[in-house]
Scaffold this motif. Structure first.
Motif, PDB file in Angstrom:
ATOM      1  N   ASP A  32      30.962  29.866  26.435  1.00 50.24           N
ATOM      2  CA  ASP A  32      31.516  30.874  26.318  1.00 50.24           C
ATOM      3  C   ASP A  32      32.072  31.417  26.369  1.00 50.24           C
ATOM      4  OD1 ASP A  32      30.833  33.892  25.486  1.00 50.24           O
ATOM      5  OD2 ASP A  32      30.877  34.870  27.390  1.00 50.24           O
ATOM      6  N   PRO A  33      33.977  30.518  26.115  1.00 51.97           N
ATOM      7  CA  PRO A  33      35.186  30.814  26.644  1.00 51.97           C
ATOM      8  C   PRO A  33      35.649  32.054  26.822  1.00 51.97           C
ATOM      9  CG  PRO A  33      34.486  29.447  25.014  1.00 51.97           C
ATOM     10  CD  PRO A  33      32.976  29.396  25.449  1.00 51.97           C
ATOM     11  N   GLU A  34      35.194  32.810  26.050  1.00 48.51           N
ATOM     12  CA  GLU A  34      35.458  34.650  25.504  1.00 48.51           C
ATOM     13  C   GLU A  34      35.207  35.254  26.088  1.00 48.51           C
ATOM     14  OE1 GLU A  34      35.955  33.809  21.131  1.00 48.51           O
ATOM     15  OE2 GLU A  34      37.872  33.231  20.751  1.00 48.51           O
ATOM     16  N   HIS A  35      34.335  34.874  26.974  1.00 48.49           N
ATOM     17  CA  HIS A  35      33.607  35.874  27.111  1.00 48.49           C
ATOM     18  C   HIS A  35      32.232  37.091  26.742  1.00 48.49           C
ATOM     19  CE1 HIS A  35      35.307  35.550  31.564  1.00 48.49           C
ATOM     20  NE2 HIS A  35      34.921  34.109  31.682  1.00 48.49           N
ATOM     21  N   ARG A  36      32.170  35.977  24.758  1.00 42.65           N
ATOM     22  CA  ARG A  36      31.632  37.395  24.365  1.00 42.65           C
ATOM     23  C   ARG A  36      30.536  37.254  24.705  1.00 42.65           C
ATOM     24  NH1 ARG A  36      28.327  37.168  19.888  1.00 42.65           N
ATOM     25  NH2 ARG A  36      28.000  34.831  20.606  1.00 42.65           N
ATOM     26  N   ALA A  37      29.229  36.618  25.041  1.00 42.00           N
ATOM     27  CA  ALA A  37      28.033  37.062  25.580  1.00 42.00           C
ATOM     28  C   ALA A  37      28.254  37.495  26.919  1.00 42.00           C
ATOM     29  CB  ALA A  37      27.560  35.064  25.651  1.00 42.00           C
ATOM     30  N   LEU A  38      28.984  37.054  27.505  1.00 40.59           N
ATOM     31  CA  LEU A  38      29.229  38.234  29.322  1.00 40.59           C
ATOM     32  C   LEU A  38      29.214  39.104  28.867  1.00 40.59           C
ATOM     33  CD1 LEU A  38      30.923  37.137  32.093  1.00 40.59           C
ATOM     34  CD2 LEU A  38      31.489  39.330  30.862  1.00 40.59           C
ATOM     35  N   HIS A  39      29.938  40.361  27.912  1.00 40.99           N
ATOM     36  CA  HIS A  39      29.778  41.095  27.065  1.00 40.99           C
ATOM     37  C   HIS A  39      28.649  41.478  26.633  1.00 40.99           C
ATOM     38  CE1 HIS A  39      34.653  41.154  27.431  1.00 40.99           C
ATOM     39  NE2 HIS A  39      34.118  42.190  27.522  1.00 40.99           N
ATOM     40  N   ILE A  40      28.010  40.858  26.298  1.00 42.32           N
ATOM     41  CA  ILE A  40      26.671  41.242  25.070  1.00 42.32           C
ATOM     42  C   ILE A  40      25.564  41.002  26.562  1.00 42.32           C
ATOM     43  CG2 ILE A  40      24.786  40.597  24.141  1.00 42.32           C
ATOM     44  CD1 ILE A  40      26.854  39.182  21.829  1.00 42.32           C
TER      45      ILE A  40
END
Length: 306
Positions: A32-40
């Motif tokens: 998750d290099p762009e932190h997309r899953a982190l935001h989700i």
């Protein structure tokens, strides 16, 4: 992803304001290099906060990304006064503690149209589109998930992310995060359900095998744009859908493998439907509710300020 719990809350008593901040201890640098899953993931936690606030009788104003100069401040929730007669989203509260990811086989029972409509509406309330996958598109999504799973099993970076957030029976690390061996679920013997192998292809003594459904029921959640605010909306929609599904007697698991590879994420969309950016794939069905996974203690995720 992987029960990483990438969130931290602050509550300011005097102002009656919650802040939701990203906790990079839960980041997955390769997957998750762009932190997309982190935001989700943080969006899902935000939805649970909104549900709890409403359950306690408070009206709240939610602002995503309230400070452009502080990108790790993902949302603020201000308690503005007593809640009126609106039951939403307080009615979802009973499902918060009972919703668990189920990595077990589901029955081949089709989800009724009325329940499907309720789940579509749940996502729509958070400005996210939900669609059930069928026909050639279902086969395509299954193929992409299987391709991504195969890549993950041979990719050193994906293996490192997985190892960091999985716990074997003899693991001496604190059990407050990640997926323990008891929640891996059985290995798939037959069936087409796209299950992640949390053992990373290794043998786990005593782990059973099972027959999974031949026609898994998958849903896609998508947004018209692909910005951090859209990822936060997706997280809230995912959790709202999961809570509603739990109240409807459904179990669920995540199918994020193809979303972790940029070249596989785009083909997940159905070009005939007009959907834009697929943000999440869920597997739904009737089956065991799933095994509880650990949570960080409250004082590790919540700071209370004057």
């Amino acid at each position: 992803m992987h029960n990483a719990q990438p969130w931290r809350f602050q509550y300011f008593r005097r102002r009656r304001v919650f802040h939701l901040r990203a906790d990079l201890r839960g980041a997955l640098p390769h997957s998750d290099p762009e932190h997309r899953a982190l935001h989700i993931g943080c969006g899902a936690a935000l939805m649970n906060l909104r549900v709890a606030v409403a359950h306690e009788g408070w009206e709240a104003q939610t602002r995503p990304l309230p400070d452009p100069g502080d990108p790790m401040l993902l949302a603020s929730v201000t308690l503005t006064g007593p809640l009126g007669d609106e039951a939403d989203p307080a009615e979802l509260y009973p499902a918060v503690r009972t919703r668990h990811t189920s990595r077990y086989p589901f029955a081949e029972t089709e989800i009724p149209a009325s329940v499907r409509s309720a789940l579509v509406d749940a996502a729509h309330r958070e400005d996210v589109a939900l669609s059930f996958v069928s026909g050639w598109h279902l086969q395509s999504v299954l193929d992409l998930a299987l391709e991504a799973e195969a890549r993950n099993l041979t990719d050193a970076g994906a293996a490192a992310d997985l190892a960091r957030f999985t716990r074997r029976a003899d693991d001496t690390r604190p059990g407050t995060e990640g997926v323990p061996e008891s929640a891996f679920g059985p290995r798939r013997r037959v069936g087409r359900a796209p299950m992640r192998d949390f053992a990373g292809g290794e043998t786990v003594p005593g782990r059973p095998t099972a027959d999974f459904e031949t026609l898994p029921q998958l849903v896609l959640l998508s947004t018209s744009r692909d910005r951090p605010v859209d990822w936060l909306h997706t997280g809230q929609a995912v959790e709202r859908v999961l809570l509603r599904a739990t109240l409807e007697g459904l179990s669920a698991s995540f199918v994020t493998q193809a979303l972790e590879w940029q070249d596989l994420r785009w083909p997940l969309r159905d070009p005939m439907s007009g959907m834009a950016y697929v943000q999440m794939v869920l597997r739904l069905g009737y089956g065991p509710p799933g095994t509880r996974t650990p949570r960080r203690p409250v004082d590790d995720v919540l700071d209370i300020e004057p």
